[in-house]
Design a protein around this motif. Sequence first.
Motif, PDB file in Angstrom:
ATOM      1  N   ASN A 161       0.816  -1.217   0.000  1.00 25.23           N
ATOM      2  CA  ASN A 161       0.000   0.000   0.000  1.00 25.23           C
ATOM      3  C   ASN A 161       0.850   1.266   0.000  1.00 25.23           C
ATOM      4  O   ASN A 161       1.995   1.272   0.443  1.00 25.23           O
ATOM      5  N   TRP A 162       0.230   2.348  -0.490  1.00 27.54           N
ATOM      6  CA  TRP A 162       0.893   3.646  -0.543  1.00 27.54           C
ATOM      7  C   TRP A 162       0.963   4.266   0.850  1.00 27.54           C
ATOM      8  O   TRP A 162       0.104   4.033   1.695  1.00 27.54           O
ATOM      9  N   LYS A 163       1.974   5.075   1.065  1.00 28.96           N
ATOM     10  CA  LYS A 163       2.077   5.851   2.297  1.00 28.96           C
ATOM     11  C   LYS A 163       1.156   7.074   2.191  1.00 28.96           C
ATOM     12  O   LYS A 163       0.851   7.556   1.100  1.00 28.96           O
ATOM     13  N   LYS A 164       0.732   7.576   3.348  1.00 28.73           N
ATOM     14  CA  LYS A 164      -0.213   8.692   3.359  1.00 28.73           C
ATOM     15  C   LYS A 164       0.370   9.928   2.673  1.00 28.73           C
ATOM     16  O   LYS A 164      -0.330  10.619   1.912  1.00 28.73           O
ATOM     17  N   HIS A 165       1.649  10.225   2.905  1.00 29.42           N
ATOM     18  CA  HIS A 165       2.241  11.413   2.289  1.00 29.42           C
ATOM     19  C   HIS A 165       2.327  11.264   0.772  1.00 29.42           C
ATOM     20  O   HIS A 165       2.261  12.260   0.032  1.00 29.42           O
ATOM     21  N   GLU A 166       2.437  10.035   0.276  1.00 28.66           N
ATOM     22  CA  GLU A 166       2.452   9.808  -1.172  1.00 28.66           C
ATOM     23  C   GLU A 166       1.070  10.068  -1.770  1.00 28.66           C
ATOM     24  O   GLU A 166       0.954  10.633  -2.861  1.00 28.66           O
ATOM     25  N   LEU A 167       0.051   9.636  -1.053  1.00 28.12           N
ATOM     26  CA  LEU A 167      -1.318   9.891  -1.513  1.00 28.12           C
ATOM     27  C   LEU A 167      -1.593  11.391  -1.585  1.00 28.12           C
ATOM     28  O   LEU A 167      -2.238  11.872  -2.526  1.00 28.12           O
ATOM     29  N   LYS A 168      -1.100  12.129  -0.611  1.00 29.35           N
ATOM     30  CA  LYS A 168      -1.305  13.579  -0.597  1.00 29.35           C
ATOM     31  C   LYS A 168      -0.587  14.252  -1.765  1.00 29.35           C
ATOM     32  O   LYS A 168      -1.076  15.242  -2.324  1.00 29.35           O
ATOM     33  N   GLU A 169       0.565  13.699  -2.141  1.00 31.18           N
ATOM     34  CA  GLU A 169       1.310  14.266  -3.267  1.00 31.18           C
ATOM     35  C   GLU A 169       0.604  13.994  -4.587  1.00 31.18           C
ATOM     36  O   GLU A 169       0.530  14.871  -5.459  1.00 31.18           O
ATOM     37  N   VAL A 170       0.087  12.784  -4.741  1.00 32.52           N
ATOM     38  CA  VAL A 170      -0.528  12.426  -6.017  1.00 32.52           C
ATOM     39  C   VAL A 170      -1.907  13.048  -6.179  1.00 32.52           C
ATOM     40  O   VAL A 170      -2.347  13.325  -7.303  1.00 32.52           O
ATOM     41  N   LEU A 171      -2.599  13.327  -5.047  1.00 31.61           N
ATOM     42  CA  LEU A 171      -3.932  13.928  -5.127  1.00 31.61           C
ATOM     43  C   LEU A 171      -4.180  14.845  -3.929  1.00 31.61           C
ATOM     44  O   LEU A 171      -4.697  14.407  -2.897  1.00 31.61           O
ATOM     45  N   PRO A 172      -3.815  16.122  -4.049  1.00 28.32           N
ATOM     46  CA  PRO A 172      -4.096  17.070  -2.958  1.00 28.32           C
ATOM     47  C   PRO A 172      -5.607  17.265  -2.797  1.00 28.32           C
ATOM     48  O   PRO A 172      -6.325  17.426  -3.775  1.00 28.32           O
ATOM     49  N   LEU A 173      -6.078  17.228  -1.547  1.00 27.83           N
ATOM     50  CA  LEU A 173      -7.507  17.376  -1.266  1.00 27.83           C
ATOM     51  C   LEU A 173      -7.732  18.481  -0.247  1.00 27.83           C
ATOM     52  O   LEU A 173      -6.858  18.776   0.575  1.00 27.83           O
ATOM     53  N   GLY A 174      -8.923  19.059  -0.294  1.00 27.28           N
ATOM     54  CA  GLY A 174      -9.285  20.068   0.690  1.00 27.28           C
ATOM     55  C   GLY A 174      -9.607  19.450   2.035  1.00 27.28           C
ATOM     56  O   GLY A 174      -9.725  18.221   2.162  1.00 27.28           O
TER      57      GLY A 174
END
Length: 321
Positions: A161-174
């Motif tokens: 699974n992806w790390k949380k900081h990687e998810l934030k980089e690939v898809l920034p959310l409000g």
Amino acid sequence: MLSGEQQKIVSYFENALKTDSLRHAYIIHGEKGLGKKTVADFVGLLFACKTHSGCGQCNGCKSACLGANPDVIRLSNGDKKNYEVSKIRELIKKLYEKPSGGKYKFVVIENAHLLGEICQNALLKAIEEPPSYAVFILLCDNISEILPTIMSRVMLLELMNWKKHELKEVLPLGESESFLYDYCMGNVGTLMEAASDPEFKKLRDETINSFQKLISSGRFGVYEAVEAWVSNKELIGKMLGILTLFLRDVMFFKNGQKKDIINTDKTQQIQEVSSKVTFSQALEMTETVVRAPSVMRRNENMNMAIQTMFMNIEETIRRKK
């Protein structure tokens, strides 16, 4: 962008090509949505590239990016549930045509868990005694569906699974959608799907609200919950996932592990449900929901299966622990 786990697999093949230490067959496995096809795309460029670096500029890379490189073979089952054996035979025929522009013929089989016994047996000889230039990669959600005869002849590479900081980089959310980083539990496919679906938040609210009413209203709440779920039958899988994670949060809340809650924007509802059930009740309800998909697959009457699930949940609530 590649996750750290994806990059590890790509780097493995990059090194194996440089050191001439390739195996002839691999399975890249991990749950659906982690990016196995993306990894295969990057690895395919390495094989197609004149320098095996995935430069993106040489003719091999350009043709691979266009899906027109004859030495990079991609097999997909499309929208079909299972593969047809004729597709495997066509693949094998192509395999024995020597590479046209490089040293290797690179074969990717998507959704290998859907090959079935007949197709896997048809593929077995090619994997067992492949041409010297052939390298197979089977992309697989569930390796338990792969025959032991295939498993014994491949090298397993697990995609994590992806790390949380990687998810934030690939898809920034409000801020209002930031709970999705935890909700997807490291699955980038789940994150992308939920974030791009305007109906997801509404479905999540309906699912959790109907369950909360059931907790408060007892038998009457069962009928309301059943009505809400039956009207969304095509989305039952998503609703079961939503409810499972909500109940997981209830158990963590009961256990004092508030920092591990996923549905952070539903803390008040989690607290309210938690105040009305014991930990063992929450656990039993979770087990009921987790078993529901297999029960529904066996039951032709979906409405009855949904009603039975909620009746079991209501019975759990009434029963003193």
